[in-house]
Design a protein around this motif. Structure first.
Motif, mmCIF file in Angstrom:
data_model
loop_
_atom_site.group_PDB
_atom_site.id
_atom_site.type_symbol
_atom_site.label_atom_id
_atom_site.label_comp_id
_atom_site.label_asym_id
_atom_site.label_seq_id
_atom_site.Cartn_x
_atom_site.Cartn_y
_atom_site.Cartn_z
ATOM 1 N N LEU A 208 5.597 -2.668 -9.119
ATOM 2 C CA LEU A 208 5.244 -3.302 -8.201
ATOM 3 C C LEU A 208 5.450 -5.229 -8.589
ATOM 4 N N ARG A 209 5.301 -5.087 -9.746
ATOM 5 C CA ARG A 209 5.263 -6.590 -10.433
ATOM 6 C C ARG A 209 6.962 -6.919 -10.310
ATOM 7 N N HIS A 210 7.812 -5.844 -10.433
ATOM 8 C CA HIS A 210 9.252 -6.032 -10.651
ATOM 9 C C HIS A 210 9.786 -6.269 -9.086
ATOM 10 N N ASP A 211 9.202 -5.555 -8.121
ATOM 11 C CA ASP A 211 9.789 -5.395 -6.727
ATOM 12 C C ASP A 211 9.075 -6.456 -5.839
ATOM 13 N N PHE A 212 7.764 -6.771 -6.259
ATOM 14 C CA PHE A 212 7.100 -7.837 -5.595
ATOM 15 C C PHE A 212 6.426 -8.887 -6.283
ATOM 16 N N PRO A 213 7.486 -9.897 -6.834
ATOM 17 C CA PRO A 213 7.103 -10.859 -8.058
ATOM 18 C C PRO A 213 6.053 -11.734 -7.169
ATOM 19 N N ASP A 214 5.819 -11.970 -5.670
ATOM 20 C CA ASP A 214 4.895 -12.832 -5.209
ATOM 21 C C ASP A 214 3.612 -12.063 -5.216
ATOM 22 N N TRP B 47 0.918 -1.318 0.008
ATOM 23 C CA TRP B 47 0.114 -0.079 0.049
ATOM 24 C C TRP B 47 0.928 1.231 -0.072
ATOM 25 N N ARG B 48 1.846 1.257 0.792
ATOM 26 C CA ARG B 48 2.696 2.358 0.819
ATOM 27 C C ARG B 48 3.554 2.647 -0.405
ATOM 28 N N GLU B 49 3.965 1.673 -1.044
ATOM 29 C CA GLU B 49 4.739 1.652 -2.369
ATOM 30 C C GLU B 49 3.724 2.340 -3.330
ATOM 31 N N ILE B 50 2.383 2.118 -3.436
ATOM 32 C CA ILE B 50 1.155 2.490 -4.196
ATOM 33 C C ILE B 50 1.161 3.719 -4.026
ATOM 34 N N LEU B 51 1.090 4.262 -2.763
ATOM 35 C CA LEU B 51 1.021 5.567 -2.317
ATOM 36 C C LEU B 51 2.314 6.420 -2.825
ATOM 37 N N ALA B 52 3.460 5.969 -2.778
ATOM 38 C CA ALA B 52 4.616 6.434 -3.050
ATOM 39 C C ALA B 52 4.626 6.750 -4.641
ATOM 40 N N GLY B 53 4.024 5.804 -5.550
ATOM 41 C CA GLY B 53 3.950 6.139 -6.880
ATOM 42 C C GLY B 53 3.001 7.043 -7.348
ATOM 43 N N LEU B 54 1.936 7.125 -6.579
ATOM 44 C CA LEU B 54 1.092 8.123 -6.972
ATOM 45 C C LEU B 54 1.551 9.487 -6.502
#
Length: 105
Positions: free
Chosen positions: A99-105, A79-86
């Motif tokens: 996110l797919r690159h940083d969190f493949p699972d 969630w924090r990564e999404i907010l940072a991207g926004l």
């Protein structure tokens, strides 16, 4: 509204019992005839041949439920990564790819 509601489904069943056609029912509802046709096809009981509006509404509500819990809930790292991207004014596609690159699972 995007989806048919219970009142619309009841009207469809009532008008079918009166012998109205699909196009006439669609005009009454201000819907596309294909929408009404699909509703009738999906929710007609094969044993009785009658449209079942209450069963149709229940089935529709069940289909709209999420089949699994969210991966990105408030307070999670994702969630924090999404907010940072926004915050960086990234597009949803850019955020999703990152996110797919940083969190493949």
């Amino acid at each position: 509204a995007r989806y048919l509601g219970q009142e619309e489904r009841i009207l469809i069943a009532d008008r079918l019992r009166l012998g109205d056609g699909i196009r006439a029912i669609a005009r009454l509802l201000d819907r596309n005839p294909a929408t009404v046709s699909r509703e009738i096809r999906r929710n007609t009981n094969p044993l009785t041949g009658c449209h079942e509006p209450y069963h149709a509404q229940r089935s529709s509500a069940d289909r709209l439920k999420r089949p699994r819990p969210r991966k990105a809930g408030p307070g999670t790292r994702l969630w924090r990564e999404i907010l940072a991207g926004l915050g960086r004014h990234w597009s949803p596609e850019q955020i999703g790819n990152r996110l797919r690159h940083d969190f493949p699972d």
